[in-house]
Design an enzyme around this catalytic site. Structure first.
Site, PDB file in Angstrom:
ATOM      1  N   ASP A  14      -5.351 -39.692  11.866  1.00 28.30           N
ATOM      2  CA  ASP A  14      -4.093 -40.310  12.289  1.00 28.30           C
ATOM      3  C   ASP A  14      -4.136 -41.717  11.729  1.00 28.30           C
ATOM      4  OD1 ASP A  14      -2.177 -41.812  13.615  1.00 28.30           O
ATOM      5  OD2 ASP A  14      -2.685 -41.074  15.623  1.00 28.30           O
ATOM      6  N   GLN A  97      -5.016 -46.121  12.390  1.00 28.72           N
ATOM      7  CA  GLN A  97      -5.653 -45.883  13.699  1.00 28.72           C
ATOM      8  C   GLN A  97      -7.071 -45.291  13.640  1.00 28.72           C
ATOM      9  OE1 GLN A  97      -3.518 -44.079  17.262  1.00 28.72           O
ATOM     10  NE2 GLN A  97      -4.781 -42.312  16.716  1.00 28.72           N
ATOM     11  N   TYR A 231     -11.396 -46.988  23.749  1.00 25.34           N
ATOM     12  CA  TYR A 231     -10.329 -46.041  23.470  1.00 25.34           C
ATOM     13  C   TYR A 231      -9.558 -46.426  22.215  1.00 25.34           C
ATOM     14  CZ  TYR A 231      -6.426 -42.942  23.803  1.00 25.34           C
ATOM     15  OH  TYR A 231      -5.495 -41.979  23.517  1.00 25.34           O
ATOM     16  N   LYS A 234      -7.041 -40.105  20.332  1.00 20.10           N
ATOM     17  CA  LYS A 234      -7.800 -38.911  20.660  1.00 20.10           C
ATOM     18  C   LYS A 234      -8.406 -38.351  19.375  1.00 20.10           C
ATOM     19  CE  LYS A 234      -8.903 -37.185  24.474  1.00 20.10           C
ATOM     20  NZ  LYS A 234      -9.942 -37.819  25.266  1.00 20.10           N
TER      21      LYS A 234
HETATM   22  P1  13P Z   1      -3.147 -39.940  19.334  1.00 22.30           P
HETATM   23  O1  13P Z   1      -4.641 -39.765  19.552  1.00 22.30           O
HETATM   24  O2  13P Z   1      -2.511 -38.672  18.878  1.00 22.30           O
HETATM   25  O3  13P Z   1      -2.891 -41.102  18.459  1.00 22.30           O
HETATM   26  O4  13P Z   1      -2.491 -40.213  20.757  1.00 22.30           O
HETATM   27  C1  13P Z   1      -2.733 -41.407  21.363  1.00 22.30           C
HETATM   28  C2  13P Z   1      -2.198 -41.490  22.750  1.00 22.30           C
HETATM   29  O5  13P Z   1      -2.860 -42.041  23.580  1.00 22.30           O
HETATM   30  C3  13P Z   1      -0.887 -40.948  23.095  1.00 22.30           C
HETATM   31  O6  13P Z   1      -0.538 -41.197  24.439  1.00 22.30           O
HETATM   32 MG    MG Z   2      -1.640 -41.833  17.138  1.00 23.84          MG
HETATM   33 MG    MG Z   3      -2.888 -37.526  17.197  1.00 21.48          MG
END
Ligand code: 13P
Ligand code: MG
Ligand code: MG
Ligand code: 13P
Length: 367
Positions: A14, A97, A231, A234
């Site tokens: 991402d 990211q 964090y 994900k």
């Molecule tokens: P991603 O990991 O897909 O960027 O999502 C992040 C998130 O916390 C959405 O609420």
């Molecule tokens: Mg994202």
């Molecule tokens: Mg994602």
């Protein structure tokens, strides 16, 4: 003469999205396709398909250079950097990211992007399914992989296909202690379930056919937050499954997603929610940044060429599970910030909770 072993590499990241965490921008996909197209013309890769599931971009590539090849990983890294530049230019959300490092160091290990690769001799016919998910983590594959390769209620081939009857071997990784253990099924089924029933820590990495030790499935097991210690996003995972002729039929592989199951990763990576199977075009997590999506693209390999994709979850046969998922989503959302919708405390370690805990540190008095 036997054909040279082909490698299928699925590398994802991402590197920015619009609006918020919903979708990678078409301009980002365009620069990535250009980079991979150049690599194909130069003969570095044999074929490729660029997929987009939610805010994640998946590079599906074939080549003859083996797993963990520096040139292939560098190609993916450079493609993600090019897409990051587009994301920055458009001021997209969370540009770059998943790229944890400023520089490439030999392979993707520890750098952020997720990797699933397998190298094998192409069979006379080689059907492959690639699963890609957004808003969840690698543990999301534990239950479906168990169903595909170990549950005769899902995969009747385990009972009636003599080529599958010996069972499969599962390599399980402990993502906290960084070690692995291999289980031989069906004998060690109960032992394995003790571990993989805790998908936040134990993840199935590889599945092998016991009959001939052939690779049958591989997942990405990168845990961004464990690597970064905070964090970030994900670790939206991918999984490659080979099918048919002594392996589960395509329909048995897809059947593992015909009932809803709960996965971690909804909203800020901090909630449980049901996994929603959708076609690629519908992988746009909106409600509470979700619910988590899974897309299944099928390809026939032909001397390294990717014939496809077949977008399996576009089928109306998955409408009913979608309805059930949305019903479950409503029920969980009613709990708001309460467990078991919100992740348990120990699983929140790398999300938003530590900052709040720190703030309250001096306020607790002994009872
Ligand atoms: P991603 O990991 O897909 O960027 O999502 C992040 C998130 O916390 C959405 O609420
Ligand atoms: Mg994202
Ligand atoms: Mg994602
Ligand atoms: P194969 O043994 O050729 O994989 O066929 C099984 C099948 O497709 C049944 O659905």
């Amino acid at each position: 003469m036997a054909e040279k072993e082909v490698t299928l590499s699925v590398i994802k990241a991402d590197v920015g999205s619009f609006v918020g965490h919903v979708q990678a921008h078409p301009d980002m996909l365009a620069v990535i396709r250009k980079e991979l197209g150049k690599a194909k013309d130069e003969g570095l890769i044999t074929d490729f398909y660029v997929a987009n599931v939610g805010d994640d971009i998946e590079l599906i590539m074939t080549h003859y250079r083996g797993d963990n090849n520096e040139q292939i990983h560098k190609l993916a890294w450079d493609a993600f950097l090019a897409a990051t530049a587009v994301a920055q230019e458009l001021k997209l959300y969370a540009a770059g990211q998943d790229l944890l490092s400023d520089s490439f160091a030999g392979n993707m290990k520890g750098l952020g992007p997720g990797v699933a690769e397998m190298t094998f001799a192409e069979r006379p016919s080689e059907p492959i399914v690639i699963f890609m998910a957004d808003k969840t983590d690698p543990g999301a594959w534990n239950l479906p992989l168990y169903k595909m390769f170990a549950d005769p209620f899902n995969t009747i081939g385990l009972i009636i296909d003599p080529k599958m009857h010996d069972g499969f071997k599962f390599e399980v990784h402990d993502l906290v202690k960084h070690c692995k253990v291999t289980f031989t099924l069906p004998e060690e089924l109960y032992d394995m379930l003790v571990l993989i029933g805790s998908p936040g820590r134990y993840c199935i990495k590889h599945v092998y056919a016991r009959r001939n030790q052939e690779i049958a499935a591989v997942t990405s097991t990168q845990r961004l937050n464990l690597m970064a210690g905070r964090y970030i996003g994900k670790d939206d995972p991918v999984c490659i499954v080979r099918c048919q002729s002594g392996l589960p039929a395509v329909g048995e592989v897809l059947e593992a997603f015909a009932q809803p199951h709960l996965v971690a990763g909804w909203m800020r990576g901090s909630h449980w929610g049901p996994l929603l199977p959708v076609p690629e075009q519908e992988s746009r997590p909106t409600r509470f940044d979700g619910p988590a999506r899974v897309v299944a693209l099928g390809f026939q390999l032909c001397h390294g060429r990717l014939i496809g994709p077949q977008d399996f979850f576009a089928d109306v046969a998955f409408d009913r599970v979608r309805e059930q998922v949305l019903e479950l989503a409503d029920q969980l959302r009613r709990l708001g910030p309460f467990e078991p919708h919100r992740l348990a405390q120990d699983q929140l370690e790398y999300t938003t909770l530590p900052l709040v805990a720190k703030k309250l540190e001096g306020r607790f008095e002994a009872l």
